[in-house]
Design an enzyme around this catalytic site. Structure first.
Site, PDB file in Angstrom:
ATOM      1  N   TYR A  74      45.456  78.689  47.351  1.00 18.74           N
ATOM      2  CA  TYR A  74      44.868  77.932  46.242  1.00 18.74           C
ATOM      3  C   TYR A  74      43.645  78.634  45.650  1.00 18.74           C
ATOM      4  CZ  TYR A  74      48.395  74.498  46.719  1.00 18.74           C
ATOM      5  OH  TYR A  74      49.631  73.898  46.701  1.00 18.74           O
ATOM      6  N   ARG A  77      45.110  81.066  43.317  1.00 19.33           N
ATOM      7  CA  ARG A  77      45.614  80.418  42.089  1.00 19.33           C
ATOM      8  C   ARG A  77      44.460  79.971  41.189  1.00 19.33           C
ATOM      9  NH1 ARG A  77      50.119  76.146  43.331  1.00 19.33           N
ATOM     10  NH2 ARG A  77      50.113  76.042  41.058  1.00 19.33           N
ATOM     11  N   GLN A 109      52.962  68.926  34.901  1.00 15.66           N
ATOM     12  CA  GLN A 109      53.080  69.217  36.332  1.00 15.66           C
ATOM     13  C   GLN A 109      52.160  70.381  36.683  1.00 15.66           C
ATOM     14  OE1 GLN A 109      57.623  69.168  37.286  1.00 15.66           O
ATOM     15  NE2 GLN A 109      57.383  69.510  35.097  1.00 15.66           N
ATOM     16  N   VAL A 111      48.802  72.559  37.328  1.00 17.45           N
ATOM     17  CA  VAL A 111      47.500  72.252  37.926  1.00 17.45           C
ATOM     18  C   VAL A 111      46.442  73.248  37.454  1.00 17.45           C
ATOM     19  CG1 VAL A 111      48.454  71.122  39.983  1.00 17.45           C
ATOM     20  CG2 VAL A 111      48.180  73.606  39.996  1.00 17.45           C
ATOM     21  N   HIS A 129      50.452  66.357  39.022  1.00 18.99           N
ATOM     22  CA  HIS A 129      50.400  67.104  40.288  1.00 18.99           C
ATOM     23  C   HIS A 129      48.967  67.499  40.641  1.00 18.99           C
ATOM     24  CE1 HIS A 129      54.956  68.312  40.143  1.00 18.99           C
ATOM     25  NE2 HIS A 129      54.749  67.036  40.372  1.00 18.99           N
ATOM     26  N   CYS A 194      29.764  64.954  54.140  1.00 20.43           N
ATOM     27  CA  CYS A 194      29.944  64.726  55.581  1.00 20.43           C
ATOM     28  C   CYS A 194      30.275  65.988  56.370  1.00 20.43           C
ATOM     29  CB  CYS A 194      31.009  63.648  55.804  1.00 20.43           C
ATOM     30  SG  CYS A 194      32.672  64.248  55.464  1.00 20.43           S
ATOM     31  N   GLY A 233      59.085  74.181  29.252  1.00 20.33           N
ATOM     32  CA  GLY A 233      58.876  75.131  30.351  1.00 20.33           C
ATOM     33  C   GLY A 233      58.952  74.536  31.734  1.00 20.33           C
ATOM     34  N   SER A 235      61.758  73.469  34.964  1.00 12.42           N
ATOM     35  CA  SER A 235      63.135  73.540  35.446  1.00 12.42           C
ATOM     36  C   SER A 235      63.665  72.142  35.721  1.00 12.42           C
ATOM     37  CB  SER A 235      63.194  74.394  36.714  1.00 12.42           C
ATOM     38  OG  SER A 235      62.386  73.811  37.706  1.00 12.42           O
ATOM     39  N   ASP A 261      65.349  79.511  28.946  1.00 11.77           N
ATOM     40  CA  ASP A 261      66.708  79.452  29.476  1.00 11.77           C
ATOM     41  C   ASP A 261      67.282  78.053  29.200  1.00 11.77           C
ATOM     42  OD1 ASP A 261      68.924  80.027  30.909  1.00 11.77           O
ATOM     43  OD2 ASP A 261      67.954  79.980  32.881  1.00 11.77           O
TER      44      ASP A 261
HETATM   45  P1  OAD Z   1      59.669  76.135  37.626  1.00 16.55           P
HETATM   46  O1  OAD Z   1      59.236  77.480  38.090  1.00 16.55           O
HETATM   47  O2  OAD Z   1      60.597  75.362  38.486  1.00 16.55           O
HETATM   48  O3  OAD Z   1      60.360  76.261  36.197  1.00 16.55           O
HETATM   49  C1  OAD Z   1      59.758  76.968  35.157  1.00 16.55           C
HETATM   50  C2  OAD Z   1      60.635  76.817  33.924  1.00 16.55           C
HETATM   51  O4  OAD Z   1      59.990  77.456  32.841  1.00 16.55           O
HETATM   52  C3  OAD Z   1      62.038  77.424  34.056  1.00 16.55           C
HETATM   53  O5  OAD Z   1      62.969  76.493  33.532  1.00 16.55           O
HETATM   54  C4  OAD Z   1      61.972  78.687  33.166  1.00 16.55           C
HETATM   55  O6  OAD Z   1      63.214  78.969  32.552  1.00 16.55           O
HETATM   56  C5  OAD Z   1      60.947  78.255  32.144  1.00 16.55           C
HETATM   57  N1  OAD Z   1      60.160  79.356  31.536  1.00 16.55           N
HETATM   58  C6  OAD Z   1      59.717  80.504  32.090  1.00 16.55           C
HETATM   59  N2  OAD Z   1      58.962  81.201  31.227  1.00 16.55           N
HETATM   60  C7  OAD Z   1      58.912  80.476  30.086  1.00 16.55           C
HETATM   61  C8  OAD Z   1      58.287  80.651  28.814  1.00 16.55           C
HETATM   62  N3  OAD Z   1      57.543  81.721  28.530  1.00 16.55           N
HETATM   63  N4  OAD Z   1      58.479  79.687  27.867  1.00 16.55           N
HETATM   64  C9  OAD Z   1      59.239  78.585  28.126  1.00 16.55           C
HETATM   65  N5  OAD Z   1      59.841  78.364  29.304  1.00 16.55           N
HETATM   66  C10 OAD Z   1      59.688  79.292  30.271  1.00 16.55           C
HETATM   67  O7  OAD Z   1      58.328  75.305  37.293  1.00 16.55           O
HETATM   68  P2  OAD Z   1      58.148  73.728  37.123  1.00 16.55           P
HETATM   69  O8  OAD Z   1      59.323  73.113  36.456  1.00 16.55           O
HETATM   70  O9  OAD Z   1      56.817  73.530  36.522  1.00 16.55           O
HETATM   71  O10 OAD Z   1      55.124  71.444  42.221  1.00 16.55           O
HETATM   72  O11 OAD Z   1      58.109  73.279  38.634  1.00 16.55           O
HETATM   73  C11 OAD Z   1      57.866  71.953  38.941  1.00 16.55           C
HETATM   74  C12 OAD Z   1      57.047  71.816  40.186  1.00 16.55           C
HETATM   75  O12 OAD Z   1      57.649  72.553  41.261  1.00 16.55           O
HETATM   76  C13 OAD Z   1      55.654  72.400  40.112  1.00 16.55           C
HETATM   77  O13 OAD Z   1      54.712  71.518  39.553  1.00 16.55           O
HETATM   78  C14 OAD Z   1      55.332  72.689  41.531  1.00 16.55           C
HETATM   79  C15 OAD Z   1      56.627  73.369  41.881  1.00 16.55           C
HETATM   80  O14 OAD Z   1      56.945  73.537  43.191  1.00 16.55           O
HETATM   81  C16 OAD Z   1      54.312  71.351  43.288  1.00 16.55           C
HETATM   82  O15 OAD Z   1      53.709  72.308  43.753  1.00 16.55           O
HETATM   83  C17 OAD Z   1      54.233  69.970  43.860  1.00 16.55           C
END
Ligand code: OAD
Length: 294
Positions: A74, A77, A109, A111, A129, A194, A233, A235, A261
């Site tokens: 973290y 990040r 989602q 952070v 998140h 604390c 953006g 998945s 995608d």
């Molecule tokens: P993902 O990594 O699962 O998905 C990212 C998405 O962004 C994919 O569908 C890519 O095709 C798309 N992508 C990549 N580059 C892009 C761009 N330049 N423009 C548009 N789209 C693009 O990430 P999240 O969906 O955010 O949770 O993942 C959800 C959660 O899973 C996160 O918040 C995190 C992770 O594990 C926790 O840590 C609890």
């Protein structure tokens, strides 16, 4: 190919025409929105979860077993997010949040804090998140939590390998996380009230989402028809975030997907009430949300 191109133009024109009359809008945001700011996404060949198991880094158990490792992840990040700048996609959503003629909220989602830094109205921004820049005391009896943008958080958490952001952006190289050392409890962030170990204010796998945020979103969804959800953006693999798309559909709303995608049927305009804009969201989103265009 030609057909897809034609369909995209048609979808773009239709979307922009429709958008003029859409009054209640939700955006669901994922890591892809911050990709062109240089932050890695989670899934896929370049994703964070490709080299690391999320069970080892993003769960309460992981933190209990090795807080030093989780804090290094973290701290890295936080460092990368602080080096990054909001892109035109973040700014387009921020602008929409200030548009008085609509009711709008963003469920993110992410952070990384980039939407807030782009000027998105705080009251309309739900970071479901959590945030890399919130710290919470882990003591059961202490309720201390704080906003904290210090970098490094402690001397031991300083990043050893500095990266050249500009150069890396040019070559498309993404920052990599490499745990470097074993850290002792006292080298990690401690509660100023604390003295107990602090933790990042993010939601880990297996934890519940902030209730206040979920309530705020529910209120919005229940207090009138929702015309549109922008799905940017993400998945859509993580619950409950992915459930919001279906909820908006059931409320009669349309769906606009911004992703690098996108399924062929969506691109071809064959899925009812769904538009798909394939490409970098930092480019497509500002283009599509531009209301005073031709
Ligand atoms: P993902 O990594 O699962 O998905 C990212 C998405 O962004 C994919 O569908 C890519 O095709 C798309 N992508 C990549 N580059 C892009 C761009 N330049 N423009 C548009 N789209 C693009 O990430 P999240 O969906 O955010 O949770 O993942 C959800 C959660 O899973 C996160 O918040 C995190 C992770 O594990 C926790 O840590 C609890």
């Amino acid at each position: 190919m030609k057909f897809i191109h034609h369909s995209m133009l048609k979808q773009a024109a239709e979307f922009q025409e429709c958008l003029r009359n859409l009054k209640r809008i939700v955006a669901l945001v994922g890591a892809g929105l911050s990709a062109s700011s240089g932050l890695p996404v989670f899934r896929g060949s370049q994703g964070l979860w490709k080299n690391f198991n999320m069970i080892d880094l993003a769960t309460p158990d992981a933190f209990y077993i090795d807080p030093g490792l989780v804090w290094q992840f973290y701290a890295w990040r936080r460092h990368v997010a602080l080096q990054a700048q909001p892109n035109a996609g973040h700014k387009a959503l921020a602008a929409l949040s200030h548009d008085k003629s609509r009711e709008f909220l963003t469920i993110t989602q992410n952070v990384d804090g980039l939407l807030a830094r782009a000027g998105h109205r705080q009251r309309q921004l739900y970071e479901i998140h959590g945030s890399l820049f919130e710290l919470r005391c882990t003591s059961f009896t202490c309720t201390h939590r704080e906003k904290n943008y210090e970098d490094p958080l402690t001397e031991a958490l300083a990043q050893e390998e500095e990266f050249d952001r500009e150069a890396d952006m040019d070559t498309g190289k993404l920052p990599q996380f490499t745990p470097t050392k074993e850290l002792l409890g006292e080298e990690l962030p401690l509660c100023p009230v604390c003295g107990t170990l602090m933790r990042p204010g993010v939601v880990w796998f297996g934890e519940s989402l902030p209730l206040r945020a979920l309530d705020g979103i529910d209120n919005f969804l229940e207090s009138g028809p929702v015309d549109l959800i922008l799905v940017i953006g993400t998945s859509g693999t993580v619950y409950p975030a992915n459930g919001y798309v279906e909820r908006v559909r059931q409320l009669g709303g349309k769906v606009a997907i911004f992703n690098t995608d996108i399924e062929a049927e969506v691109l071809a305009g064959q899925v009812a009430d769904t538009w798909g804009f394939q490409g970098d969201a930092a480019v497509t989103l500002p283009e599509m949300l531009q209301l005073d265009g031709p």
